[in-house]
Design an enzyme around this catalytic site. Structure first.
Site, PDB file in Angstrom:
ATOM      1  N   GLY A  81      45.590 -33.528 -77.454  1.00 44.34           N
ATOM      2  CA  GLY A  81      46.031 -34.761 -77.311  1.00 44.34           C
ATOM      3  C   GLY A  81      45.330 -35.554 -76.349  1.00 44.34           C
TER       4      GLY A  81
ATOM      5  N   GLN B 143      44.304 -42.150 -70.491  1.00 44.61           N
ATOM      6  CA  GLN B 143      43.228 -41.588 -69.785  1.00 44.61           C
ATOM      7  C   GLN B 143      41.677 -42.053 -69.927  1.00 44.61           C
ATOM      8  OE1 GLN B 143      44.980 -38.039 -72.097  1.00 44.61           O
ATOM      9  NE2 GLN B 143      44.013 -37.035 -70.574  1.00 44.61           N
TER      10      GLN B 143
ATOM     11  N   CYS C 180      44.977 -30.321 -69.080  1.00 51.72           N
ATOM     12  CA  CYS C 180      44.793 -32.132 -68.898  1.00 51.72           C
ATOM     13  C   CYS C 180      43.497 -32.214 -68.917  1.00 51.72           C
ATOM     14  CB  CYS C 180      45.700 -32.645 -68.198  1.00 51.72           C
ATOM     15  SG  CYS C 180      45.666 -34.558 -68.363  1.00 51.72           S
ATOM     16  N   LEU C 181      43.022 -33.155 -70.134  1.00 53.38           N
ATOM     17  CA  LEU C 181      41.728 -33.620 -69.813  1.00 53.38           C
ATOM     18  C   LEU C 181      41.469 -34.229 -68.519  1.00 53.38           C
ATOM     19  CD1 LEU C 181      41.201 -34.207 -73.832  1.00 53.38           C
ATOM     20  CD2 LEU C 181      40.418 -32.452 -72.463  1.00 53.38           C
TER      21      LEU C 181
ATOM     22  N   HIS D 199      53.869 -34.679 -72.911  1.00 55.30           N
ATOM     23  CA  HIS D 199      52.725 -34.799 -71.954  1.00 55.30           C
ATOM     24  C   HIS D 199      51.931 -35.994 -72.274  1.00 55.30           C
ATOM     25  CE1 HIS D 199      48.911 -32.717 -69.962  1.00 55.30           C
ATOM     26  NE2 HIS D 199      48.526 -33.794 -70.571  1.00 55.30           N
ATOM     27  N   GLU D 200      51.910 -36.428 -73.357  1.00 49.54           N
ATOM     28  CA  GLU D 200      51.209 -37.661 -73.904  1.00 49.54           C
ATOM     29  C   GLU D 200      52.196 -38.904 -73.028  1.00 49.54           C
ATOM     30  OE1 GLU D 200      48.174 -37.179 -74.057  1.00 49.54           O
ATOM     31  OE2 GLU D 200      48.213 -35.275 -74.840  1.00 49.54           O
TER      32      GLU D 200
ATOM     33  N   HIS E  91      51.934 -39.582 -69.558  1.00 50.23           N
ATOM     34  CA  HIS E  91      50.497 -40.395 -69.378  1.00 50.23           C
ATOM     35  C   HIS E  91      50.874 -41.915 -69.381  1.00 50.23           C
ATOM     36  CE1 HIS E  91      47.329 -37.363 -68.529  1.00 50.23           C
ATOM     37  NE2 HIS E  91      47.837 -36.790 -69.581  1.00 50.23           N
TER      38      HIS E  91
HETATM   39  O1  GNR Z   1      44.189 -30.418 -74.665  1.00 50.76           O
HETATM   40  C1  GNR Z   1      45.347 -30.350 -74.043  1.00 50.76           C
HETATM   41  N1  GNR Z   1      45.977 -29.359 -73.995  1.00 50.76           N
HETATM   42  C2  GNR Z   1      47.171 -29.190 -73.664  1.00 50.76           C
HETATM   43  C3  GNR Z   1      47.789 -27.888 -73.392  1.00 50.76           C
HETATM   44  C4  GNR Z   1      49.197 -27.567 -73.232  1.00 50.76           C
HETATM   45  C5  GNR Z   1      49.793 -28.665 -73.032  1.00 50.76           C
HETATM   46  C6  GNR Z   1      49.435 -30.122 -73.119  1.00 50.76           C
HETATM   47  C7  GNR Z   1      48.094 -29.935 -73.456  1.00 50.76           C
HETATM   48  S1  GNR Z   1      47.488 -31.674 -73.808  1.00 50.76           S
HETATM   49  C8  GNR Z   1      45.798 -31.510 -73.249  1.00 50.76           C
HETATM   50  C9  GNR Z   1      44.912 -32.781 -73.577  1.00 50.76           C
HETATM   51  C10 GNR Z   1      45.341 -33.714 -72.661  1.00 50.76           C
HETATM   52  O2  GNR Z   1      45.221 -34.012 -71.594  1.00 50.76           O
HETATM   53  N2  GNR Z   1      46.305 -34.727 -73.313  1.00 50.76           N
HETATM   54  O3  GNR Z   1      46.651 -35.838 -72.363  1.00 50.76           O
HETATM   55 NI    NI Z   2      46.722 -34.812 -70.213  1.00 51.59          NI
END
Ligand code: GNR
Ligand code: NI
Length: 167
Positions: free
Chosen positions: A46, A51, A91-92, A133-134, A137
């Protein structure tokens, strides 16, 4: 197509609240495709516009094994949620840090697609985690903010140290 640079925690710009997309035009579609390319290259499941330092409410998600299920969600909203699950998240924007977060098990999501048309879908498991999660953000929230203050401080100093080495 272009790869976009990803902001790293604790960059204060990650705490910006994104504004809704008013019109789904070619510029937004271009951004969605650049975000998808950036997500696949990372690789991640995601990516939120926040980001890549664009503070509009758009995310891309693909939790499939073979990059076959790209979802572009514009102005996404969770309209129903139930249950609880604990998942190890990464998270990236917080590279190399993984920890458990408790979230809803199932969510119902309403969003606009890349043509500006409203659609809804239900998600569970990793897709449900990823949507939550997104959207966090977009609201300026990074997953580490669910962890203890002690853990957050440790993560901040670890990433600051790493940034000094890489710089
Ligand atoms: O790549 C991602 N893997 C992930 C694994 C478990 C829960 C959430 C994520 S999202 C993350 C990519 C990211 O930072 N999205 O904002
Ligand atoms: Ni993230």
């Amino acid at each position: 197509m272009a790869l976009l640079p990803i902001l790293h925690y604790p960059d204060p710009r990650l705490h910006t609240r994104a504004t809704p997309v008013a019109v789904v035009d070619d510029q937004i579609r271009q951004l969605a495709h650049d975000m998808a390319e950036t997500m696949y290259a990372a690789p991640g499941v995601g990516l939120a516009a926040s980001q890549v330092n664009v503070h509009v409410r758009m995310v891309v998600i693909d939790v499939s094994d073979d990059k076959s299920d790209l979802r572009i969600l514009i102005n996404p909203e969770i309209i129903a949620r139930d249950g609880e699950q604990e998942c190890e998240e990464g998270c990236l924007s917080v590279p190399g840090i993984y920890d458990i977060v408790k979230r809803a098990e199932r969510v119902k999501v309403r969003a606009l697609d890349e043509h500006g048309k409203t659609f809804e879908f239900e998600a569970e498991g990793l897709l449900a985690v990823c949507v939550q999660h997104e959207i966090d953000h977009l609201d300026g929230k990074v997953f580490v903010e669910y962890l203890s203050q002690l853990k957050q401080n440790r993560i901040k100093s670890k990433l600051a140290k790493r940034a000094r080495i890489t710089a």
